[in-house]
Motif scaffolding. Structure first.
Motif, PDB file in Angstrom:
ATOM      1  N   LEU A 197      -2.957 -24.510 -10.454  1.00  0.00           N
ATOM      2  CA  LEU A 197      -2.808 -24.355  -9.004  1.00  0.00           C
ATOM      3  C   LEU A 197      -2.566 -22.894  -8.626  1.00  0.00           C
ATOM      4  O   LEU A 197      -3.054 -22.416  -7.596  1.00  0.00           O
ATOM      5  CB  LEU A 197      -1.665 -25.230  -8.491  1.00  0.00           C
ATOM      6  CG  LEU A 197      -1.974 -26.731  -8.360  1.00  0.00           C
ATOM      7  CD1 LEU A 197      -0.693 -27.535  -8.159  1.00  0.00           C
ATOM      8  CD2 LEU A 197      -2.949 -26.984  -7.197  1.00  0.00           C
ATOM      9  N   LYS A 198      -1.843 -22.188  -9.472  1.00  0.00           N
ATOM     10  CA  LYS A 198      -1.582 -20.776  -9.194  1.00  0.00           C
ATOM     11  C   LYS A 198      -2.854 -19.938  -9.276  1.00  0.00           C
ATOM     12  O   LYS A 198      -2.966 -18.896  -8.625  1.00  0.00           O
ATOM     13  CB  LYS A 198      -0.525 -20.234 -10.170  1.00  0.00           C
ATOM     14  CG  LYS A 198       0.873 -20.778  -9.908  1.00  0.00           C
ATOM     15  CD  LYS A 198       1.876 -20.346 -10.958  1.00  0.00           C
ATOM     16  CE  LYS A 198       2.340 -18.935 -10.750  1.00  0.00           C
ATOM     17  NZ  LYS A 198       3.490 -18.597 -11.624  1.00  0.00           N
ATOM     18  N   THR A 199      -3.844 -20.408 -10.050  1.00  0.00           N
ATOM     19  CA  THR A 199      -5.104 -19.664 -10.147  1.00  0.00           C
ATOM     20  C   THR A 199      -5.992 -19.904  -8.925  1.00  0.00           C
ATOM     21  O   THR A 199      -6.814 -19.051  -8.582  1.00  0.00           O
ATOM     22  CB  THR A 199      -5.889 -20.038 -11.422  1.00  0.00           C
ATOM     23  OG1 THR A 199      -6.357 -21.384 -11.321  1.00  0.00           O
ATOM     24  CG2 THR A 199      -5.030 -19.873 -12.664  1.00  0.00           C
ATOM     25  N   VAL A 200      -5.852 -21.063  -8.284  1.00  0.00           N
ATOM     26  CA  VAL A 200      -6.694 -21.359  -7.111  1.00  0.00           C
ATOM     27  C   VAL A 200      -5.962 -21.092  -5.793  1.00  0.00           C
ATOM     28  O   VAL A 200      -6.593 -21.010  -4.743  1.00  0.00           O
ATOM     29  CB  VAL A 200      -7.209 -22.820  -7.137  1.00  0.00           C
ATOM     30  CG1 VAL A 200      -8.068 -23.056  -8.364  1.00  0.00           C
ATOM     31  CG2 VAL A 200      -6.071 -23.827  -7.066  1.00  0.00           C
ATOM     32  N   ASP A 201      -4.637 -20.950  -5.856  1.00  0.00           N
ATOM     33  CA  ASP A 201      -3.831 -20.719  -4.660  1.00  0.00           C
ATOM     34  C   ASP A 201      -2.803 -19.633  -4.968  1.00  0.00           C
ATOM     35  O   ASP A 201      -1.758 -19.904  -5.570  1.00  0.00           O
ATOM     36  CB  ASP A 201      -3.140 -22.022  -4.236  1.00  0.00           C
ATOM     37  CG  ASP A 201      -2.277 -21.855  -2.986  1.00  0.00           C
ATOM     38  OD1 ASP A 201      -2.270 -20.753  -2.405  1.00  0.00           O
ATOM     39  OD2 ASP A 201      -1.608 -22.832  -2.597  1.00  0.00           O
ATOM     40  N   SER A 202      -3.113 -18.423  -4.554  1.00  0.00           N
ATOM     41  CA  SER A 202      -2.240 -17.283  -4.874  1.00  0.00           C
ATOM     42  C   SER A 202      -0.879 -17.374  -4.184  1.00  0.00           C
ATOM     43  O   SER A 202       0.062 -16.681  -4.574  1.00  0.00           O
ATOM     44  CB  SER A 202      -2.931 -15.972  -4.480  1.00  0.00           C
ATOM     45  OG  SER A 202      -3.204 -15.968  -3.086  1.00  0.00           O
TER      46      SER A 202
ATOM     47  N   ILE B  78      -7.291 -30.750  -5.467  1.00  0.00           N
ATOM     48  CA  ILE B  78      -6.081 -30.849  -4.645  1.00  0.00           C
ATOM     49  C   ILE B  78      -6.077 -29.755  -3.577  1.00  0.00           C
ATOM     50  O   ILE B  78      -5.839 -30.020  -2.389  1.00  0.00           O
ATOM     51  CB  ILE B  78      -4.814 -30.736  -5.531  1.00  0.00           C
ATOM     52  CG1 ILE B  78      -4.684 -31.978  -6.426  1.00  0.00           C
ATOM     53  CG2 ILE B  78      -3.560 -30.575  -4.662  1.00  0.00           C
ATOM     54  CD1 ILE B  78      -3.640 -31.841  -7.526  1.00  0.00           C
ATOM     55  N   TYR B  79      -6.385 -28.548  -3.990  1.00  0.00           N
ATOM     56  CA  TYR B  79      -6.377 -27.418  -3.053  1.00  0.00           C
ATOM     57  C   TYR B  79      -7.440 -27.589  -1.966  1.00  0.00           C
ATOM     58  O   TYR B  79      -7.182 -27.365  -0.771  1.00  0.00           O
ATOM     59  CB  TYR B  79      -6.600 -26.120  -3.818  1.00  0.00           C
ATOM     60  CG  TYR B  79      -6.526 -24.884  -2.950  1.00  0.00           C
ATOM     61  CD1 TYR B  79      -5.329 -24.504  -2.341  1.00  0.00           C
ATOM     62  CD2 TYR B  79      -7.670 -24.111  -2.726  1.00  0.00           C
ATOM     63  CE1 TYR B  79      -5.259 -23.375  -1.548  1.00  0.00           C
ATOM     64  CE2 TYR B  79      -7.607 -22.981  -1.919  1.00  0.00           C
ATOM     65  CZ  TYR B  79      -6.405 -22.611  -1.338  1.00  0.00           C
ATOM     66  OH  TYR B  79      -6.344 -21.491  -0.530  1.00  0.00           O
TER      67      TYR B  79
ATOM     68  N   SER C  93      -6.987 -29.871 -15.982  1.00  0.00           N
ATOM     69  CA  SER C  93      -5.972 -29.349 -15.060  1.00  0.00           C
ATOM     70  C   SER C  93      -6.603 -28.513 -13.954  1.00  0.00           C
ATOM     71  O   SER C  93      -6.231 -28.630 -12.776  1.00  0.00           O
ATOM     72  CB  SER C  93      -4.941 -28.515 -15.823  1.00  0.00           C
ATOM     73  OG  SER C  93      -4.289 -29.295 -16.809  1.00  0.00           O
ATOM     74  N   LEU C  94      -7.577 -27.675 -14.320  1.00  0.00           N
ATOM     75  CA  LEU C  94      -8.225 -26.822 -13.328  1.00  0.00           C
ATOM     76  C   LEU C  94      -9.073 -27.648 -12.362  1.00  0.00           C
ATOM     77  O   LEU C  94      -9.082 -27.382 -11.151  1.00  0.00           O
ATOM     78  CB  LEU C  94      -9.084 -25.766 -14.015  1.00  0.00           C
ATOM     79  CG  LEU C  94      -9.725 -24.719 -13.103  1.00  0.00           C
ATOM     80  CD1 LEU C  94      -8.653 -23.984 -12.290  1.00  0.00           C
ATOM     81  CD2 LEU C  94     -10.552 -23.729 -13.918  1.00  0.00           C
TER      82      LEU C  94
END
Length: 369
Positions: free
Chosen positions: A23-28, A364-365, A357-358
């Motif tokens: 999630l941190k990779t797709v949502d900074s 989700i994002y 996970s990705l």
């Protein structure tokens, strides 16, 4: 976005931590508040409750702790309201999570579920609750998508996150591993008795009853991160028995065979290509209840995914020294081991490859943007 994540045991902590990283990779701007464990805490955010605080196994244990469980549910709702997340992500742990989801949906929170409850195993009526209360479901077992289709509920198969967790780990130097943990040169039989005190107590006794019958091997207990060494000390009395805490993957990577308590560990063992015997023994009351509501042919994920018996399952009365000894002798036979390796490779193909996970994080994002 603000993410509120609820995971309930060691495997949920593992998968939750990898989902948070993705999630941190797709949502900074991702912010996390969560119920989980040490692995999720290491990613960052605020740990509200550790899964150790609500680790109850079986129907009987749940009944005896109902007051505590309802208190945690009440606290969780209050905590969500105070945090006001953009989305709530539930990870497995259906008894707790579906209660929160019903409340959350009524409060108009976005509700996403990563790793489906095992509604295909028992109480399929819960599907109607999921359809009502969950905005999006991300499943990790190949047969789950078809199962939900029967109920006209579209879910997303993202593959199994264990493949990533195992592929991304640092390779172990076997010589150094044995030296560090004071192991000798004998082939290793890994003992994976579970993560909860109740199941460990039931499993380890019968597993260790085999030690004297296999003097050419060393038995190594995989200690769960949720338990202290002092709890295991009473079981470690025989020669040729070692204990290693919180290094299950490293241990499996150097093991010749394994005795494994039913659960996620059976799949982890298979992905490390280790021949295994699956063990299961529950509280008698819990077992009798489970027998009447579970409709599956098998209890291990390996057999369920392959839809046939790949690994032997010794359940309740069949989990005894005589049967376990015979099955361990069988999986140490070279011809039998070749069959395991072939089946395990087929199993891995069915699980859909890397990136679970990705894939889940991106979906989700995108749903919540």
């Amino acid at each position: 976005m603000k993410y509120y994540i609820i995971a309930g045991e060691a495997s949920g902590d593992l998968h939750g931590s990898n989902l948070m990283k993705a999630l941190k990779t797709v949502d900074s701007e991702a912010e996390f508040r969560f119920w989980g464990g040490d692995l999720m805490a290491a990613v960052g955010g605020t740990l509200v409750k550790h899964y150790k605080e609500r680790s109850f196994m079986g129907f009987a244990e749940v009944l005896f702790n109902l007051r505590k469980i309802f208190g945690l549910i009440k606290f969780c709702k209050e905590d969500i309201d105070e945090y006001e997340p953009d989305v709530i992500i539930f990870i497995d742990n259906s008894g707790f999570n579906l209660r929160i989801a019903k409340w959350a949906k009524a409060k108009r929170y976005r509700t996403h579920y990563y790793i489906s409850p095992q509604v295909w195993a028992s109480r399929a009526s819960r599907v109607e609750k999921i359809k009502r209360d969950i905005d999006a479901m991300y499943v990790i077992l190949p047969f789950e998508e078809a199962f939900y289709q029967k109920y006209n509920y579209k879910v997303h198969f993202v593959g199994h996150p264990l493949i990533d967790a195992i592929a991304d780990r640092t390779q172990v130097d076997e010589h150094e591993f044995r030296k560090t943990h004071q192991l000798n040169d004998k082939p290793i039989i890994a003992l994976l008795p579970g993560s909860r005190k109740q199941e460990i107590t039931k499993m380890l006794g019968v597993m260790l009853s085999l030690v004297d019958n296999f003097p050419d091997y060393q038995f190594v207990i995989a200690g769960a991160p949720s338990q202290e060494y002092a709890f295991y000390e009473a079981f470690i009395k025989k020669q040729n028995v070692a204990f290693i805490s919180n290094k299950t993957y490293d241990l499996l990577s150097v093991s010749t065979a394994a005795l494994v308590t039913s659960g996620t560990a059976t799949l982890e063992t298979a992905l490390f290509k280790v021949p295994q015997v699956v063990c299961y023994k529950a509280n008698p009351i819990s077992y009798q209840i489970a027998k009447r509501i579970i409709t599956l042919k098998f209890i291990s994920l390996v057999n369920l995914i392959m839809d046939r018996e790949v690994v032997t399952e010794l359940i309740q009365g069949n989990l005894n020294t005589t049967r376990l000894k015979a099955e361990l002798e069988r999986i140490l036979d070279e011809d039998e081991r070749i069959k395991f390796f072939i089946d395990y490779y087929d199993l891995e193909k069915k699980l859909g490859g890397k990136g679970a996970s990705l894939k889940a994080a991106k979906l989700i994002y995108e749903h919540c943007e």
